[in-house]
Design an enzyme around this catalytic site. Sequence first.
Site, PDB file in Angstrom:
ATOM      1  N   THR A  29       4.326  -7.184  37.287  1.00 32.07           N
ATOM      2  CA  THR A  29       5.543  -6.633  37.871  1.00 32.07           C
ATOM      3  C   THR A  29       5.384  -5.148  38.176  1.00 32.07           C
ATOM      4  O   THR A  29       4.793  -4.401  37.404  1.00 32.07           O
ATOM      5  CB  THR A  29       6.737  -6.834  36.914  1.00 32.07           C
ATOM      6  OG1 THR A  29       6.920  -8.236  36.711  1.00 32.07           O
ATOM      7  CG2 THR A  29       8.011  -6.244  37.473  1.00 32.07           C
ATOM      8  N   GLY A  45       5.047  -5.610  28.494  1.00 34.37           N
ATOM      9  CA  GLY A  45       5.201  -5.348  27.066  1.00 34.37           C
ATOM     10  C   GLY A  45       3.900  -4.858  26.451  1.00 34.37           C
ATOM     11  O   GLY A  45       2.818  -5.345  26.791  1.00 34.37           O
ATOM     12  N   GLU A  72       9.797 -12.980  33.717  1.00 32.62           N
ATOM     13  CA  GLU A  72       9.047 -14.170  34.159  1.00 32.62           C
ATOM     14  C   GLU A  72       9.772 -14.924  35.267  1.00 32.62           C
ATOM     15  O   GLU A  72       9.718 -16.150  35.335  1.00 32.62           O
ATOM     16  CB  GLU A  72       8.743 -15.107  32.985  1.00 32.62           C
ATOM     17  CG  GLU A  72       7.894 -14.478  31.912  1.00 32.62           C
ATOM     18  CD  GLU A  72       6.699 -13.729  32.477  1.00 32.62           C
ATOM     19  OE1 GLU A  72       6.006 -14.275  33.350  1.00 32.62           O
ATOM     20  OE2 GLU A  72       6.480 -12.580  32.057  1.00 32.62           O
TER      21      GLU A  72
END
Length: 628
Positions: A112, A151, A394
């Site tokens: 992303t 993350g 996601e």
Amino acid sequence: MYKHYFLSDPELRDTIPQDYLSHKEKYEEAVRKACILFRKVTQLRDKGGDLEIFRQTLSGMLGSAILKDGNPFTLHYVMFLPTIVGQGTVEQQAEWMGKAWNCDIIGTYAQTELGHGTFIRGLETTAHYDPRTQEFILNSPTLTSYKWWPGGLGQTANYAVVVAQLHTKGVCHGINPFIVQLRDEETHKPLPGIKIGEIGTKLGMNATNNGYLGFENVRIPREHMLMKNAQVLEDGTYVKSPSDKLTYGTMMFVRVIILQDMAGYLSKASTIAIRYSAVRRQSELKPGEPEPQIMDYLTQQYKLFPNLAACFALRFNAIWLWNMYNNVTAELEDGDLDRLPELHALSCCLKAVCTADAAQGVEICRLSCGGHGYMTCSSMPSIYGLVTAACTYEGENTVMLLQTARYLMKAWQQAVGGMAMTPTVAYLKLAVSGNNNPQYWENSTVCIIRAYQQVAAGKIKMCAENMDRRIRGGISPEDAWNMTSIELAQCAEAHARAIIVDKFVESVVELNVSSALKTVLRQLSELYAVYWLLQKSGDFLMYSDVSARDIPSLQNWLEVLLSQIRPNAVGVVDGFDICDEILSSALGSYDGRVYERLFEEVSKSPLNKQSVNVSFQKYLKPFLKASL
């Protein structure tokens, strides 16, 4: 046994409640605990421990109970490792898996970007191949091309799988995955050309260490492109993947895992709310009588029990989808891609519907606890923060539904053409053949499943007809799609709900359990099906066997089911076996000491350590005197 192994370790316990830590302190505490946690997991693994407990420490309830507000290692295990397995050659797996599995390196998954999320074909990060040095040169050509959200990226990971647009011999070949070292393995300092940091506080998951990442002429060896599917040869020749969807394998894996996590989090919220509702007493049902438990109110049952049923609906569907994922993955290894589009469509729509329902369900559970549910010591706010995040990571849910809708439009054309259908869309044949016409209605799961499929088929048919009408009227297919997109998203949701109800009912029937337990589970499956039928009654009246005169009996059926579930509700959530340490809620503990635990929690506030806060002398007292 395994829960005690982790939860009894004093090093994994909080010395100060997480709510009173700074953002920096939360992250540092999460890293400390994560290192201990995964050291213990490795010890279990080496002794042949159950791999399910391994998953639970990553993203499940056990891990969230210990790490509270997110896990900076999650993407290392959930995305970095699976991507190497799914996208790497045998040689690449041999090179990287041992290092990653033993935590010699810590990885993340950087896809992303600041300007692009779900539309991954629009990613801007570039990887240009230099045949002279046999290296790829990575760059972030714009501000919006910076990786954003991964993350563990902020300060934890030293490697990443980076998804970038591959350029070779002057041609862009679309997105491909690359392994990129981000930080020095000894000093942890960012390598030259790497621009990296953390993106700050969020609604939840603040210890996950989400980060940003930019590249300036960062060179990596050709062998760092994961080449199980597509390849770049030494001279720069590009060898195409058999299917562009193979690149999305990691995302499908994570979407399957998300269903399991949503079932766990909703179970946690339901346990808290139902136990609290058995302790809390309110008002008078009849004048002069003792205040009843709030769970005796039908309105409270209506809030709680459909969400209790949803815990099982999500859990059974997660198991079914996981089995399908493993079967399709095995077929892919043999070169069989036939079922990949079906799996992709299912993982998209089930991810969208289950995360949205879980987020809504957790919020309803919080509201059902009244004002106490607003306190962080109830655990409801933290559960909501974890669940609502899944609605966008996601794959944003609306986009996920529209991806399923594309599959459904193709499936409708196949049904019209008399072609063979995959099992999950086989019901479309009835709509095409005319056997989808209204039939006699009775309150049974057979009729309800048929009705859900009739609704899905009717909505899919209407979308196909509206698309066709607009295109025949001179509108481009792309504009026709956008003009029909509201209905397309709704038809994908209807398809997902038909699948969820069907698999829930089927799973209960197939269970080999006691008749008493099966009766309770049957009641829950019926409640789930009837609840959503009444929630979407307009669709059922429009497309299915259900008529207006059937609605009162369906409402009565729902109310009877609520009364039947009421005596067993506490026993059902106790059966989830979520221990108090994992539940971490003053409202939902097994012993029911709600009010005592609330006082215990508020006593931990730093503001209660002194009877007079320093702000009185500094600000409040001068202000009061000035006002006189």
